[in-house]
Scaffold this motif. Structure first.
Motif, PDB file in Angstrom:
ATOM      1  N   VAL A   1       0.839  -1.209   0.000  1.00  0.00           N
ATOM      2  CA  VAL A   1       0.000   0.000   0.000  1.00  0.00           C
ATOM      3  C   VAL A   1       0.873   1.257   0.000  1.00  0.00           C
ATOM      4  CG1 VAL A   1      -1.807   1.240   1.272  1.00  0.00           C
ATOM      5  CG2 VAL A   1      -1.837  -1.266   1.193  1.00  0.00           C
TER       6      VAL A   1
ATOM      7  N   GLU B   1      -2.022   4.778   3.474  1.00  0.00           N
ATOM      8  CA  GLU B   1      -2.848   3.892   4.291  1.00  0.00           C
ATOM      9  C   GLU B   1      -3.893   4.685   5.083  1.00  0.00           C
ATOM     10  OE1 GLU B   1      -0.856   0.632   5.970  1.00  0.00           O
ATOM     11  OE2 GLU B   1      -2.624   0.023   7.138  1.00  0.00           O
TER      12      GLU B   1
ATOM     13  N   SER C   1      -5.311  -2.191  -3.008  1.00  0.00           N
ATOM     14  CA  SER C   1      -4.813  -1.529  -1.800  1.00  0.00           C
ATOM     15  C   SER C   1      -5.965  -0.948  -0.975  1.00  0.00           C
ATOM     16  CB  SER C   1      -3.841  -0.404  -2.168  1.00  0.00           C
ATOM     17  OG  SER C   1      -2.723  -0.933  -2.820  1.00  0.00           O
TER      18      SER C   1
ATOM     19  N   LYS D   1      -7.899  -3.698   0.602  1.00  0.00           N
ATOM     20  CA  LYS D   1      -7.158  -4.304   1.719  1.00  0.00           C
ATOM     21  C   LYS D   1      -7.240  -3.415   2.967  1.00  0.00           C
ATOM     22  CE  LYS D   1      -2.312  -5.412   2.679  1.00  0.00           C
ATOM     23  NZ  LYS D   1      -1.451  -6.486   2.211  1.00  0.00           N
ATOM     24  N   VAL D   2      -6.955  -2.135   2.796  1.00  0.00           N
ATOM     25  CA  VAL D   2      -6.967  -1.205   3.938  1.00  0.00           C
ATOM     26  C   VAL D   2      -8.365  -1.124   4.547  1.00  0.00           C
ATOM     27  CG1 VAL D   2      -6.701   1.236   4.576  1.00  0.00           C
ATOM     28  CG2 VAL D   2      -5.018   0.152   3.078  1.00  0.00           C
TER      29      VAL D   2
ATOM     30  N   GLU E   1      -6.740 -10.930  -2.531  1.00  0.00           N
ATOM     31  CA  GLU E   1      -5.553 -10.079  -2.781  1.00  0.00           C
ATOM     32  C   GLU E   1      -4.451 -10.915  -3.452  1.00  0.00           C
ATOM     33  OE1 GLU E   1      -3.687  -8.630   0.801  1.00  0.00           O
ATOM     34  OE2 GLU E   1      -2.051  -7.684  -0.321  1.00  0.00           O
TER      35      GLU E   1
END
Ligand code: M6R
Length: 370
Positions: free
Chosen positions: A35, A43, A178, A181-182, A191
């Motif tokens: 990220v 992030e 990204s 995911k965050v 992912e």
């Protein structure tokens, strides 16, 4: 500098496997996205957003259109895309917690820059982090954005954008992954599947390039044509738009793209033996629907050229020119791979038409004025 290539466009098309490798380098591990490749604040900023607004022009707009399908389908995050020249003048409503993404090869496109500057004025009132996906490190867009992700396509000389588009799609896939995911909108398993798919991409692009001779032969049938229609569904609709833009830009053939499901709502009236219809037909959920759209074209005498993958099985149906472009690829890699074949088609049609491939009439590489 051109080496074995006659034009920069051809050279740049063939540089794409390496451009993908360079754009992924340092941005993924074996199984994960990094990220932080979007910047050290990425992030925290991604954590704070609820939706995405993408702004760009031309080919860069088409990469944004593909990304919209990915954001909404894969991670369920709302994503809107618009051309900068409209967005900047229509007093758009931008909601709080929107990630504002500009996409640009040059980083100097006047309308895209103006749209960004306009949104920045609202920043004191709202949380609107800005990110640019750009191919030029020292550019106006990178200077004015909170976050920068550089596509490592290398210099693009041909006016027709090729490797910049491909690397923008790689960047957007990394962005979607990204953010997913965050925000915990994507599983670790998904992912990893995406990362593994991206690792295969340079090879897939290379395989698509290997169809050049077949595509060159198909290009012959465009010698006396004035119009062409491109069809696709899902992510292949923006790929059809990009195919049409490339063809009109360098061969001066009038080309339009339609989502195949819209055929009956008008464009079917255009179909006769004089208009080549180019369809992109991956083996996906919409394939059966696309096949019936293609039958409608065929029944009206249309000349069909179909780019499919090894599982689509359109080859079995007579009357179509079929290019088995690729092996069965995933949702991220498929649009990127099919586009390569369309780039080659435009290039070879332009050669037949004898146009100035790298410097088409009336166009500039970077549109720095309105
Ligand atoms: O530098 P940018 O990506 O901002 O440029 C946007 C468009 O001007 C550009 O993509 C244009 O459409 C290309 N000539 C298409 O091949």
């Amino acid at each position: 500098e051109l080496g074995e290539h006659r034009h920069y466009m051809h050279k740049e098309i063939f540089e794409q496997p390496q451009a993908v490798i360079d754009t992924l380098e340092g941005r993924i591990t074996q199984e994960h996205v990094l990220v932080s490749s979007f910047g050290h604040q990425a992030e925290a900023l991604f954590e704070s957003i609820e939706r995405v607004q993408i702004i760009a022009c031309g080919t860069s707009y088409h990469s944004g259109m593909v990304a919209r399908y990915w954001f909404e389908d894969i991670i369920g995050m709302p994503c809107q895309v618009e051309v900068a020249s409209e967005y900047r003048y229509r007093n758009p409503v931008i909601q709080n917690n929107t990630l504002f993404v500009t996409i640009s090869q040059s980083g100097e496109t006047a309308d895209t820059l103006a749209a960004l500057q306009q949104v920045k004025k609202l920043k004191s009132k709202k949380n609107i982090p800005t990110l640019t996906i750009c191919n030029v490190a020292e550019s106006s867009l990178t200077r004015e954005s909170d976050l920068t992700f550089l596509t490592h396509a290398g210099p693009e000389i041909g006016v027709a954008s090729t490797k910049a588009f491909t690397t923008q799609l790689v960047a957007l896939a990394l962005l979607m992954t990204s953010v997913g995911k965050v925000k915990k909108m994507m599983s670790v398993k998904r992912e990893t599947i995406i990362v593994k798919g991206l690792q295969k991409l340079p090879g897939l692009v290379k395989n698509a390039l290997a169809h050049e001779d077949t595509i060159k032969e198909i290009a012959q049938s465009f010698a006396d044509k004035q119009n062409a229609l491109f069809l696709g569904r899902g992510t292949m609709y923006p790929i059809a738009m990009e195919g049409a833009l490339k063809l009109k830009e360098i061969s001066y053939i009038h080309a339009e793209a339609y989502p195949a499901g819209e055929l009956k709502h008008g464009p079917l009236a255009l179909i006769d033996e004089n208009i080549p219809v180019i369809a992109i037909a991956p083996h996906d959920d919409l394939l059966e629907k696309l096949k019936s759209n293609l039958q409608e074209v065929k029944a009206r005498g249309g000349q069909m050229i179909v780019f499919e993958d090894e599982m689509s099985n359109i080859s079995s149906e007579s009357g179509f020119r079929v290019v088995k472009t690729t092996t069965n690829v995933g949702r991220i890699t498929a649009p990127i791979t099919f586009n390569i074949a369309l780039q080659l088609l435009s290039y070879h049609v332009a050669l037949i038409k004898g146009t100035d491939v790298d410097q088409p009439r009336n166009l500039a590489k970077s549109v720095t004025v309105e």
